[in-house]
Design an enzyme around this catalytic site. Structure first.
Site: not given
Length: 604
Positions: A204, A311, A348, A451, A474-475, A485, A522
């Site tokens: 992140h 977010r 979100r 995800e 990403n996830d 990650r 996203c």
């Protein structure tokens, strides 16, 4: 002598500046810039802390019993001497004056300078005296943490009045790691680049660094130990290279590259208000990801046609007085919705956990604080459902904000049908509570973030509960490939081109389109032009990314003939090396430049 350090490139471009080292692993302190007019009062706060500690040590020395070891009195003398030494508090005050650091940061910066000097001493006894300085600084920091009569300084939120706003040397932030909340503290600051010892391409910290649109390198291992305060540093965000104290020739080469990047950015910015339509007439929706309400203004300026990912967890982080209540959240969501001037905003629900922990935990939350593997623990929707009162509070705030524009709710990390059912029930109860309280609220669409592979396999059933889905690549990559990650030790295994990853993305898009449900991406892939044509060929028509990435992705959209790319899709997905196959398809399918009408912003 010039030194090169290699890490992972996470945000493209070149940055050149003086190194600023934030808290070492020895001492953890707050780092923020103060307003120009607070320099004098912040220096006074530092000196007040010094006087407090001098008083404490003097009292200790005075109260020593007659049979106390003489070494103890001598040690207190050394500490008192250090407190009055210009190399500590006076030099720290200079950091406040010249860089506008808060007092705690100024102390830790000066400690870093002094500690390195002691480390280089040949005499063992003198080298060990470094511990005395560390102990004195810790006492000073504790004194400031306890509070004193002097008010805390006003944080500087822009560059007005800062030394660097007046054309002085740019700054590069160097740290072992930077928490996402701390990154937001620096969001409007003077840093032109970031270097961290740890982290992966989609940790992140890396994502927020990209959101700042400045060059960054993570996973550079010993960077914070090798780089010294005020060293000249070059960050090559394209190659993942950090150069310490470069030669004049190297410095000039990178300055030239900086100018080239600025020219390219200016060229792409001309596409800002051009409709995103492919060569064969397919309309594409380009949305923006944001962390805070004020980011919405930047999204509009960059040409986004909505917010695809707000977010909300950043409202919950880096707080000292508990979590935000309903009114505070409502105010924040309302501000973002109004800033978008009628364009859609997707919020979100809080995605706390993994590399985004809360700074403070309530009594109920303490039981979740020691997960051995937070990425697989109580995070995202799991955490929200474990705290139903908090979750309904957030949902009420979002529902109330929907009165002021088009609002969607996005639920992170859905993997079970029971989670979907409980989420819908929480939303319905939040509506009833607002009705009972006679508070206005609007209609919202509700979506799920895809995800985890389980969500892809369950998608037809999940879509019975949701209006749309958004793929968090990403996830999805992390959980598909079992890669942390944020761990640089396995970062080389994190592969967005992995055939299994592409297959899951393709399945999600295909199934959502077949059920006439909205689908977007996203995650980081949405903002990477290397994937734009492939995602379009899969059937994706909605991308959400950081505003700084919009122009480059739009250029790729304008150059794409989707019909041609569809003929290449099967070959790419069946290939053992999809990236190579995609590059070959690009040379066959795309034109070499943006059509003139598009580049000039004309209608198509």
């Amino acid at each position: 002598m010039s030194i090169q350090i290699f890490g992972l490139p996470v945000s493209r471009g070149v940055a050149i500046g003086r190194a600023v080292l934030v808290a070492s692993s020895r001492i953890d302190v707050a780092h923020y810039f103060i307003a120009s007019h607070c320099v004098e009062s912040e220096t006074a706060r530092l000196l007040a802390a010094r006087d407090v500690v001098v008083g404490e040590l003097s009292t200790l020395q005075r109260d020593l019993s007659v049979d106390a070891p003489p070494e103890l009195s001598a040690l207190l003398d050394v500490h008192l001497m250090l407190l009055h030494d210009d190399t500590l508090t006076t030099a720290a005050a200079q950091w406040i004056s010249s860089r506008h650091y808060n007092a705690e940061w100024a102390l830790s910066a000066q400690l870093e300078v002094l500690a390195r000097q002691f480390d280089e001493m040949e005499d063992d006894y003198l080298r060990e005296r470094k511990a005395d300085i560390e102990q004195v600084v810790e006492r000073l920091l504790r004194a400031m943490a306890r509070g004193n009569p002097l008010a805390l300084p006003e944080l500087r939120t822009d560059l007005t009045g800062s030394p660097n706003a007046q054309g002085e040397e740019p700054l590069i932030l160097v740290a072992n790691d930077i928490a996402p909340a701390d990154m937001l503290q620096f969001k409007r600051s003077v840093f032109t680049g970031f270097v961290t010892d740890v982290g992966g391409k989609t940790s992140h910290t890396a994502i927020v660094a990209r959101s700042l649109d400045i060059p960054a390198v993570v996973g550079a291992r010993e960077a914070s130990k090798i780089i010294r305060q005020d060293d000249w540093v070059v960050i090559d965000g394209d190659a993942g290279v950090v150069i310490i104290n470069p030669s004049l020739i190297v410095l000039e080469e990178y300055r030239f590259r900086q100018k080239q990047s600025e020219l390219e950015w200016a060229r792409l910015s001309r596409l800002r208000h051009t409709p995103a339509i492919t060569l064969d007439g397919e309309k594409v929706v380009l949305l923006a990801n944001i962390e805070l309400p004020d980011d919405a203004f930047g999204a509009l300026a960059a040409g986004a046609v909505g917010i695809g990912l707000f977010r909300s967890e950043f409202l919950f982080m880096h707080r000292v007085n508990g979590l935000p209540d309903e009114e505070e959240q409502f105010t924040a969501y309302k501000a973002a919705v109004q800033a978008m001037q009628g364009l859609p905003v997707t919020i979100r629900t809080v995605d706390i956990g993994a590399d985004k922990p809360l700074d403070r935990l309530s009594a109920n939350e303490l039981r979740h604080d020691h997960s051995l593997n937070p990425a697989l623990g109580l995070r995202a929707i799991r955490w929200s459902l474990s705290e139903p009162a908090m979750f309904r509070q957030q949902l009420r705030a979002i529902l109330r904000a929907s009165v002021y524009g088009e609002v969607n709710v996005l639920v992170p990390m859905v993997a079970h049908l029971s989670e979907a059912q409980q989420t819908i029930e929480c939303l319905q109860r939040a509506r009833r509570q607002l009705q009972d309280a006679k508070k206005a609220f609007g209609n919202v669409k509700i979506g799920a973030m895809i995800e985890v592979p389980a969500a892809v396999l369950l998608l037809p059933k999940l879509l019975q509960f949701f209006d749309f889905v958004s793929i968090g690549t990403n996830d999805l990559i992390q959980y598909t490939l079992a890669i942390d990650r944020a761990d640089e030790a396995v970062a080389h295994l994190y592969d967005p081109w992995h055939p299994a990853v592409l297959s899951l993305i393709g399945q999600t898009i295909q199934q959502a389109n077949a059920m006439h449900k909205g689908v977007s991406v996203c995650g980081e892939l949405a903002g990477d032009p290397a994937f734009t044509e492939l995602l379009l060929a899969m059937g994706l028509r909605s991308f959400s990314m950081h505003p700084s990435q919009l122009a480059a992705v739009k250029q790729s959209v304008l150059l794409t003939d989707v019909a041609k790319w569809r003929t290449q899709l099967e070959t790419i997905l069946l290939s053992e090396t999809p990236q190579v196959a995609c590059a070959a398809a690009r040379s066959q399918c795309n034109v070499s430049s943006v059509p003139e009408t598009a580049a000039s912003g004309g209608a198509r």
